[in-house]
Motif scaffolding. Structure first.
Motif, PDB file in Angstrom:
ATOM      1  N   UNK A 131       0.654  -1.245   0.065  1.00 25.76           N
ATOM      2  CA  UNK A 131      -0.082   0.017   0.068  1.00 25.76           C
ATOM      3  C   UNK A 131       0.878   1.191   0.167  1.00 25.76           C
ATOM      4  N   UNK A 132       1.783   1.301   0.749  1.00 18.86           N
ATOM      5  CA  UNK A 132       2.715   2.332   0.916  1.00 18.86           C
ATOM      6  C   UNK A 132       3.246   2.776  -0.521  1.00 18.86           C
ATOM      7  N   UNK A 133       3.802   1.866  -1.067  1.00 19.36           N
ATOM      8  CA  UNK A 133       4.465   1.683  -2.213  1.00 19.36           C
ATOM      9  C   UNK A 133       3.541   2.566  -3.443  1.00 19.36           C
ATOM     10  N   UNK A 134       2.410   1.926  -3.418  1.00 22.46           N
ATOM     11  CA  UNK A 134       1.560   2.189  -4.266  1.00 22.46           C
ATOM     12  C   UNK A 134       0.947   3.651  -4.244  1.00 22.46           C
ATOM     13  N   UNK A 135       0.866   4.301  -2.948  1.00 23.94           N
ATOM     14  CA  UNK A 135       0.460   5.725  -2.657  1.00 23.94           C
ATOM     15  C   UNK A 135       1.382   6.430  -2.923  1.00 23.94           C
ATOM     16  N   UNK A 136       2.775   5.923  -2.910  1.00 21.89           N
ATOM     17  CA  UNK A 136       4.072   6.873  -3.086  1.00 21.89           C
ATOM     18  C   UNK A 136       4.289   7.137  -4.726  1.00 21.89           C
ATOM     19  N   UNK A 137       3.884   5.704  -5.361  1.00 19.60           N
ATOM     20  CA  UNK A 137       3.694   6.040  -6.859  1.00 19.60           C
ATOM     21  C   UNK A 137       2.712   6.964  -7.218  1.00 19.60           C
ATOM     22  N   UNK A 138       1.542   6.876  -6.659  1.00 15.80           N
ATOM     23  CA  UNK A 138       0.482   7.538  -7.002  1.00 15.80           C
ATOM     24  C   UNK A 138       0.864   9.131  -6.922  1.00 15.80           C
ATOM     25  N   UNK A 139       1.483   9.365  -5.871  1.00 11.28           N
ATOM     26  CA  UNK A 139       1.738  10.780  -5.479  1.00 11.28           C
ATOM     27  C   UNK A 139       2.844  11.260  -6.673  1.00 11.28           C
ATOM     28  N   UNK A 140       3.565  10.463  -6.947  1.00  8.85           N
ATOM     29  CA  UNK A 140       4.653  11.015  -7.815  1.00  8.85           C
ATOM     30  C   UNK A 140       4.200  10.854  -9.374  1.00  8.85           C
ATOM     31  N   UNK A 141       2.644  10.599  -9.494  1.00  6.99           N
ATOM     32  CA  UNK A 141       2.216  10.617 -10.739  1.00  6.99           C
ATOM     33  C   UNK A 141       2.756   9.322 -11.622  1.00  6.99           C
ATOM     34  N   UNK A 142       3.358   8.326 -10.961  1.00  9.43           N
ATOM     35  CA  UNK A 142       4.189   7.055 -11.543  1.00  9.43           C
ATOM     36  C   UNK A 142       3.038   6.084 -11.932  1.00  9.43           C
ATOM     37  N   UNK A 143       2.085   6.283 -13.070  1.00  7.75           N
ATOM     38  CA  UNK A 143       1.065   5.594 -13.307  1.00  7.75           C
ATOM     39  C   UNK A 143       1.528   3.975 -13.602  1.00  7.75           C
ATOM     40  N   UNK A 144       2.735   4.145 -14.258  1.00  5.82           N
ATOM     41  CA  UNK A 144       3.319   2.644 -14.660  1.00  5.82           C
ATOM     42  C   UNK A 144       3.440   1.942 -13.385  1.00  5.82           C
ATOM     43  N   UNK A 145       4.022   2.708 -12.198  1.00  9.88           N
ATOM     44  CA  UNK A 145       4.329   1.997 -10.996  1.00  9.88           C
ATOM     45  C   UNK A 145       3.038   1.360 -10.104  1.00  9.88           C
ATOM     46  N   UNK A 146       2.215   2.500 -10.106  1.00  5.01           N
ATOM     47  CA  UNK A 146       0.992   1.918  -9.264  1.00  5.01           C
ATOM     48  C   UNK A 146       0.069   0.994 -10.099  1.00  5.01           C
ATOM     49  N   UNK A 147       0.302   1.090 -11.470  1.00  5.86           N
ATOM     50  CA  UNK A 147      -0.483   0.031 -12.222  1.00  5.86           C
ATOM     51  C   UNK A 147      -0.005  -1.409 -12.061  1.00  5.86           C
ATOM     52  N   UNK A 151     -12.641  -1.352  -4.980  1.00  2.08           N
ATOM     53  CA  UNK A 151     -13.121  -0.861  -3.691  1.00  2.08           C
ATOM     54  C   UNK A 151     -11.632  -0.624  -2.968  1.00  2.08           C
ATOM     55  N   UNK A 152     -10.895  -1.568  -3.034  1.00  2.00           N
ATOM     56  CA  UNK A 152      -9.517  -1.356  -2.456  1.00  2.00           C
ATOM     57  C   UNK A 152      -8.777  -0.324  -2.826  1.00  2.00           C
ATOM     58  N   UNK A 153      -8.660  -0.237  -4.511  1.00  2.21           N
ATOM     59  CA  UNK A 153      -8.048   0.819  -5.012  1.00  2.21           C
ATOM     60  C   UNK A 153      -8.651   2.260  -4.487  1.00  2.21           C
ATOM     61  N   UNK A 154      -9.781   2.397  -4.520  1.00  2.00           N
ATOM     62  CA  UNK A 154     -10.553   3.635  -4.000  1.00  2.00           C
ATOM     63  C   UNK A 154     -10.185   3.847  -2.811  1.00  2.00           C
ATOM     64  N   UNK A 155      -9.890   2.920  -1.731  1.00  2.00           N
ATOM     65  CA  UNK A 155      -9.439   3.396  -0.423  1.00  2.00           C
ATOM     66  C   UNK A 155      -8.169   3.713  -0.504  1.00  2.00           C
ATOM     67  N   UNK A 156      -7.485   3.170  -1.132  1.00  2.00           N
ATOM     68  CA  UNK A 156      -5.992   3.687  -1.162  1.00  2.00           C
ATOM     69  C   UNK A 156      -5.819   4.959  -1.746  1.00  2.00           C
ATOM     70  N   UNK A 157      -6.670   5.200  -2.667  1.00  2.00           N
ATOM     71  CA  UNK A 157      -6.680   6.693  -3.253  1.00  2.00           C
ATOM     72  C   UNK A 157      -7.074   7.534  -2.286  1.00  2.00           C
ATOM     73  N   UNK A 158      -8.199   7.217  -1.523  1.00  2.00           N
ATOM     74  CA  UNK A 158      -8.547   8.345  -0.430  1.00  2.00           C
ATOM     75  C   UNK A 158      -7.388   8.424   0.423  1.00  2.00           C
ATOM     76  N   UNK A 159      -6.738   7.463   0.804  1.00  2.00           N
ATOM     77  CA  UNK A 159      -5.678   7.552   1.868  1.00  2.00           C
ATOM     78  C   UNK A 159      -4.644   8.419   1.309  1.00  2.00           C
ATOM     79  N   UNK A 160      -4.087   8.299  -0.132  1.00  2.00           N
ATOM     80  CA  UNK A 160      -3.061   8.766  -0.781  1.00  2.00           C
ATOM     81  C   UNK A 160      -3.336  10.572  -0.636  1.00  2.00           C
ATOM     82  N   UNK A 161      -4.782  10.787  -1.049  1.00  2.00           N
ATOM     83  CA  UNK A 161      -5.270  12.148  -1.158  1.00  2.00           C
ATOM     84  C   UNK A 161      -5.293  12.797   0.466  1.00  2.00           C
ATOM     85  N   UNK A 162      -5.438  12.125   1.474  1.00  4.21           N
ATOM     86  CA  UNK A 162      -5.211  12.629   2.648  1.00  4.21           C
ATOM     87  C   UNK A 162      -4.049  12.934   3.249  1.00  4.21           C
ATOM     88  N   UNK A 163      -3.026  12.089   2.816  1.00  3.46           N
ATOM     89  CA  UNK A 163      -1.508  12.217   3.502  1.00  3.46           C
ATOM     90  C   UNK A 163      -0.992  13.307   2.681  1.00  3.46           C
TER      91      UNK A 163
END
Length: 107
Positions: free
Chosen positions: A59-75, A95-107
């Motif tokens: 999850x943390x790796x996914x969030x970090x990739x999302x925040x860096x806009x590294x679509x290839x990494x989080x996908x 649903x899980x990816x949606x929850x991770x996305x919410x967490x990414x936008x919170x932090x």
């Protein structure tokens, strides 16, 4: 044979999106779940810690990739996890990816 949750993570790391590469993951998770059920746990109680261990790893790796806009990494993470099933049930879904996305936008 006894397996630990680290063995589950190692099996996921070996996964290359082919059915054959899922065999190790399936074998390990089946043993873990069967052992927990024999010890008196419900199926959901046996599966939950497996998903939690996987989530802790990715999850943390996914969030970090999302925040860096590294679509290839989080996908790549999503594409690895979306194939994982335990006792015929998928562990992760939109649903899980949606929850991770919410967490990414919170932090």
């Amino acid at each position: 044979m006894e397996y630990a949750y680290g063995d589950v993570i190692n099996a996921i790391e070996l996964f290359d999106s082919t059915p054959k590469s899922l065999e190790t993951f399936n074998r390990i998770t089946k043993v873990i779940v069967d052992n927990k059920i024999r010890a008196g746990k419900k199926e959901s109680e046996a599966i939950s810690p497996i998903k939690s261990a996987i989530t802790r790893r990715y999850k943390d790796e996914w969030i970090a990739a999302y925040k860096k806009r590294d679509k290839k990494a989080y996908e790549a993470i999503q594409n690895k996890l979306k194939f994982l099933k335990v006792n015929g049930k998928y562990l992760y879904n939109s649903k899980d990816w949606g929850n991770w996305l919410k967490d990414a936008k919170k932090n």
